[in-house]
Structures are given as structure tokens and as C-alpha cells.
Design a protein around this motif. Structure first.
Motif, PDB file in Angstrom:
ATOM      1  N   TYR A 124       0.908  -1.172  -0.189  1.00  0.00           N
ATOM      2  CA  TYR A 124       0.134   0.059   0.190  1.00  0.00           C
ATOM      3  C   TYR A 124       0.769   1.306   0.073  1.00  0.00           C
ATOM      4  O   TYR A 124       0.600   2.256  -0.735  1.00  0.00           O
ATOM      5  CB  TYR A 124      -0.994   0.152   1.244  1.00  0.00           C
ATOM      6  CG  TYR A 124      -2.068   1.071   1.457  1.00  0.00           C
ATOM      7  CD1 TYR A 124      -3.210   0.816   0.620  1.00  0.00           C
ATOM      8  CD2 TYR A 124      -1.792   2.155   2.008  1.00  0.00           C
ATOM      9  CE1 TYR A 124      -4.203   1.907   0.604  1.00  0.00           C
ATOM     10  CE2 TYR A 124      -2.812   3.163   1.742  1.00  0.00           C
ATOM     11  CZ  TYR A 124      -3.793   3.028   1.311  1.00  0.00           C
ATOM     12  OH  TYR A 124      -4.871   4.094   1.414  1.00  0.00           O
ATOM     13  N   VAL A 125       1.996   1.242   0.689  1.00  0.00           N
ATOM     14  CA  VAL A 125       2.837   2.436   0.953  1.00  0.00           C
ATOM     15  C   VAL A 125       3.549   2.429  -0.268  1.00  0.00           C
ATOM     16  O   VAL A 125       3.649   3.630  -0.783  1.00  0.00           O
ATOM     17  CB  VAL A 125       3.749   2.383   2.244  1.00  0.00           C
ATOM     18  CG1 VAL A 125       4.731   3.316   2.080  1.00  0.00           C
ATOM     19  CG2 VAL A 125       2.943   2.501   3.429  1.00  0.00           C
ATOM     20  N   VAL A 126       4.135   1.589  -1.071  1.00  0.00           N
ATOM     21  CA  VAL A 126       4.878   1.699  -2.221  1.00  0.00           C
ATOM     22  C   VAL A 126       3.656   2.344  -3.187  1.00  0.00           C
ATOM     23  O   VAL A 126       4.116   3.093  -4.054  1.00  0.00           O
ATOM     24  CB  VAL A 126       5.153   0.355  -2.606  1.00  0.00           C
ATOM     25  CG1 VAL A 126       5.768   0.296  -4.017  1.00  0.00           C
ATOM     26  CG2 VAL A 126       6.516  -0.266  -1.751  1.00  0.00           C
ATOM     27  N   ALA A 127       2.527   1.630  -3.367  1.00  0.00           N
ATOM     28  CA  ALA A 127       1.736   2.059  -4.378  1.00  0.00           C
ATOM     29  C   ALA A 127       1.275   3.675  -4.160  1.00  0.00           C
ATOM     30  O   ALA A 127       1.397   4.332  -5.203  1.00  0.00           O
ATOM     31  CB  ALA A 127       0.336   1.421  -4.117  1.00  0.00           C
ATOM     32  N   ALA A 128       1.227   4.082  -2.881  1.00  0.00           N
ATOM     33  CA  ALA A 128       0.958   5.411  -2.677  1.00  0.00           C
ATOM     34  C   ALA A 128       2.228   6.111  -3.003  1.00  0.00           C
ATOM     35  O   ALA A 128       1.859   7.499  -3.708  1.00  0.00           O
ATOM     36  CB  ALA A 128       0.553   5.718  -1.303  1.00  0.00           C
TER      37      ALA A 128
END
Length: 178
Positions: A124-128
Motif C-alpha cells: 500500500y505504501v509503495v503504491a501510494a
């Protein structure tokens, strides 16, 4: 963009299976290493194509958000998926040991589930972060709002996954038959 994402997913699995088949069936270790090392290049291709698409003036869409999700999930879970496939291929075609399965009960299962949730959070953090890069490269926050729309339902899924994954810490799953 959707076709590119699907193509990258297919490319991931084709490179992975071809690399493992080359390693265990053809016994061509060097070629296998080249194929397996090229698996992460699929992410680079998707990232580059997304950036080129956005920089060329294409309207930002939820498909660009899906590209960011793909990259996040690939970075967080890709190595684990490759290791999973490698263990099964080695066992099936090269006489390797029986693959180790994830724990099904007790504190080991709870720890495994927490670790999987942390991987989910990393995805999720990488996608953000990828969406943030897209926004910076486009230079117009309003033009890049649509790709961000995929993060809301995914955030809900992440929250539900947290509750389920950490519930095993409070109430570990019992072994069957006890």
C-alpha cells in the motif's frame, strides 16, 4: 493501460515459469538466472510506460492507480511468490525437499499472519509513493485525482486485513482435532 497491466502480469508469470523450467528441466543455470533476474524488469516496464503515458498528456485514470497497485504488490510480495514457485518446482522436477507450508495454528500462525499484513501495508505504501511520483511528474494534482481513487477501497481492505490478521494474536487459531 489496462492491457499493459494484464500484459505485465502475464509477462511476470511467463518469465518466472520459463526461468524455473530452464533451471530444473533444462539444467541451464545461467540462462535461468538471466530469466529470473529479468522478472523485476516487468515492474520497470510498467512504471516507465505509465510515466510516459502521463507525461505525454494522456488523461490520468484509475488504470494508472492499478498500475501503482501492481507495482506495490509486486515489490512487497514478488520475492515471496518467486520463492513459493521455486520450492514447488524444485520439489516436483528436481527432487527437492517438500515445500514448507505456512503454519496453520498457534502463535506461529499468528506471527505469519502479522507478517503478511505488514507486507500488505508495504504494498500500500509503495503504491501510494508511486502515485505520488505520478502526481509530481504530471505537475497537476487535480489531473491526477482519478488514479488516487483506487486507494480508498484498498485502504478499507487493508483495515479489514489488519483486523483479521491481528485477531490471531489475541485468539490464536487452534489445531484441528483438539
Amino acid at each position: 493501460m489496462i492491457f499493459l497491466i494484464v500484459g505485465c502480469e502475464v509477462g511476470f508469470w511467463v518469465l518466472l515459469v520459463t526461468g524455473l523450467a530452464t533451471r530444473y528441466l533444462l539444467r541451464a543455470r545461467r540462462l535461468s538466472n538471466v530469466l529470473l533476474l529479468s522478472v523485476p524488469m516487468v515492474d520497470v516496464v510498467l512504471l516507465a510506460a505509465s510515466v510516459v503515458d502521463l507525461r505525454s498528456g494522456a488523461p490520468a485514470s484509475p488504470a494508472h492507480g492499478l498500475a501503482a497497485i501492481y507495482i506495490g504488490v509486486s515489490l512487497a510480495f514478488g520475492h515471496q511468490m518467486i520463492r513459493w514457485a521455486d520450492q514447488r518446482f524444485a520439489h516436483r522436477f528436481a527432487g527437492g525437499p517438500v515445500p514448507v507450508k505456512a503454519p496453520k495454528s498457534g502463535h506461529a500462525h499468528a506471527a505469519y499472519e502479522r507478517g503478511q499484513w505488514l507486507r500488505h501495508l508495504l504494498a500500500y505504501v509503495v503504491a501510494a509513493a508511486v502515485l505520488g511520483v505520478f502526481t509530481l511528474l504530471v505537475g497537476d494534482v487535480h489531473r491526477t485525482l482519478k488514479p488516487w481513487s483506487v486507494m480508498v477501497p484498498w485502504g478499507l481492505v487493508l483495515a479489514i486485513d489488519f483486523v483479521i490478521s491481528f485477531s490471531y494474536t489475541i485468539a490464536p487459531r487452534r489445531r484441528r482435532g483438539i
